[in-house]
Design a protein around this motif. Structure first.
Motif, short mmCIF file in Angstrom:
data_model
loop_
_atom_site.label_atom_id
_atom_site.label_comp_id
_atom_site.label_asym_id
_atom_site.label_seq_id
_atom_site.Cartn_x
_atom_site.Cartn_y
_atom_site.Cartn_z
N VAL A 1 0.84 -1.20 0.00
CA VAL A 1 0.00 0.00 0.00
C VAL A 1 0.88 1.25 0.00
O VAL A 1 0.57 2.23 -0.68
CB VAL A 1 -0.95 0.00 1.21
CG1 VAL A 1 -1.79 1.28 1.23
CG2 VAL A 1 -1.87 -1.21 1.17
N LYS A 2 1.98 1.21 0.74
CA LYS A 2 2.91 2.34 0.73
C LYS A 2 3.45 2.59 -0.68
O LYS A 2 3.57 3.73 -1.12
CB LYS A 2 4.07 2.09 1.69
CG LYS A 2 3.72 2.22 3.16
CD LYS A 2 4.94 1.99 4.03
CE LYS A 2 4.61 2.13 5.51
NZ LYS A 2 5.80 1.89 6.36
N CYS A 3 3.76 1.50 -1.39
CA CYS A 3 4.26 1.64 -2.77
C CYS A 3 3.24 2.35 -3.65
O CYS A 3 3.59 3.21 -4.47
CB CYS A 3 4.61 0.27 -3.35
SG CYS A 3 6.10 -0.47 -2.65
N GLU A 4 1.98 1.98 -3.49
CA GLU A 4 0.93 2.62 -4.28
C GLU A 4 0.84 4.11 -3.95
O GLU A 4 0.67 4.95 -4.84
CB GLU A 4 -0.41 1.94 -4.03
CG GLU A 4 -1.53 2.47 -4.91
CD GLU A 4 -2.81 1.66 -4.80
OE1 GLU A 4 -3.81 2.06 -5.42
OE2 GLU A 4 -2.80 0.63 -4.09
N LEU A 5 0.96 4.44 -2.66
CA LEU A 5 0.93 5.85 -2.25
C LEU A 5 2.14 6.60 -2.79
O LEU A 5 2.01 7.74 -3.25
CB LEU A 5 0.87 5.94 -0.73
CG LEU A 5 -0.39 5.39 -0.06
CD1 LEU A 5 -0.23 5.40 1.46
CD2 LEU A 5 -1.62 6.19 -0.46
#
Length: 278
Positions: A49-53
């Motif tokens: 999810v951090k990567c997507e953000l």
């Protein structure tokens, strides 16, 4: 609870509330640590999810580094088993990797990844994965000017999402409202199509603009104008619409010319007067 925090973080990111999004993930990680949950059960999901953000923020260096680590761990011949509650984790890693490929100017590689994900989603009955991959293909093809293929993929995504899946379409509603409206109005009436239509900004009448300056804004110019009005920089517009900085500047120049202004602040004010921003 972990899934809930991750979904909320994802939604906050889509709304541009990145500080709140990362705070949600930090809270999830804190709870997992307090409850002595082994990191193998939660760390990969939070990191993804951090990567997507990070990709949404334009921080491609961070996203690239951590997607590579996740890929080394969960994809390939000697991949570790995905967490029990997220068996599709390797597929979602590939989904984000395809997005990174397109941002970094490797559309052929992105398309190859997405083709495999669409096929896998269709064959395995993983409809949400299928819808997400198809929407990424729409974004990729619109950025390349491949409108017929984008239309076909969007129609396939609507068919696959008939049971209800709004979030994968949010980017298109935000970035290409006029184009999305056209696609939705061409197909049969369904609850999903109606809901998406309701989420679009009010339809813009082209006549006032044509009367004032002779030429209406294109759907892509409207998308750029919407992001300018939201305070996005040229780089942020480039990242969100998957177009080069040069193309962003060209669109901005055309917008100013058609609206009869010189600066972006004036363009936003003029567009509001004409009702172009909904």
């Amino acid at each position: 609870m972990l899934i809930g925090h991750c979904v909320i973080a994802n939604l906050e990111g889509h709304n541009g509330e990145f500080a709140k999004a990362f705070a949600e993930l930090a809270e999830a990680e804190r709870l997992m640590h307090i409850w002595d949950v082994p990191p193998i059960y939660y760390l990969a999901m939070i990191t993804l999810v951090k990567c997507e953000l990070w990709l949404a923020q334009g921080r491609t260096d961070l996203a690239q580094a951590w997607l590579a680590r996740l890929g080394q761990t969960y994809t390939g011949d000697q991949a570790a088993a995905a967490p029990e509650f997220h068996p599709q984790l390797p597929l979602h890693i590939e989904l984000q990797q395809a997005l990174l490929d397109s941002i970094q100017g490797a559309p052929a590689l992105a398309e190859q990844r997405l083709d495999k994900l669409v096929e896998h989603g269709r064959e395995s009955g993983r409809q949400m994965l299928n819808v997400m991959a198809l929407n990424q293909k729409v974004a990729l093809w619109l950025a390349q000017g491949r409108d017929p293929e984008a239309r076909q993929a969007f129609a396939q995504a609507l068919e696959a999402a008939v049971g209800g899946a709004l979030q994968p379409f949010e980017w298109a509603v935000r970035a290409h409202p006029a184009w999305v409206r056209e696609q939705l109005q061409q197909g049969p009436a369904t609850p999903l199509r109606q809901t998406l239509l309701e989420r679009l900004p009010a339809a813009v009448a082209r006549e006032p603009l044509e009367q004032h300056h002779g030429e209406a804004l294109s759907s892509r110019e409207l998308a750029v104008l919407q992001l300018i009005a939201q305070g996005c920089s040229n780089q942020e517009i480039s990242d969100q619409l998957f177009i080069s900085l040069h193309t962003v500047k060209t669109h901005a120049s055309h917008i100013n010319s058609k609206l009869g202004v010189e600066r972006r602040t004036q363009a936003v004010a003029r567009a509001q007067e004409l009702g172009l921003l909904g």
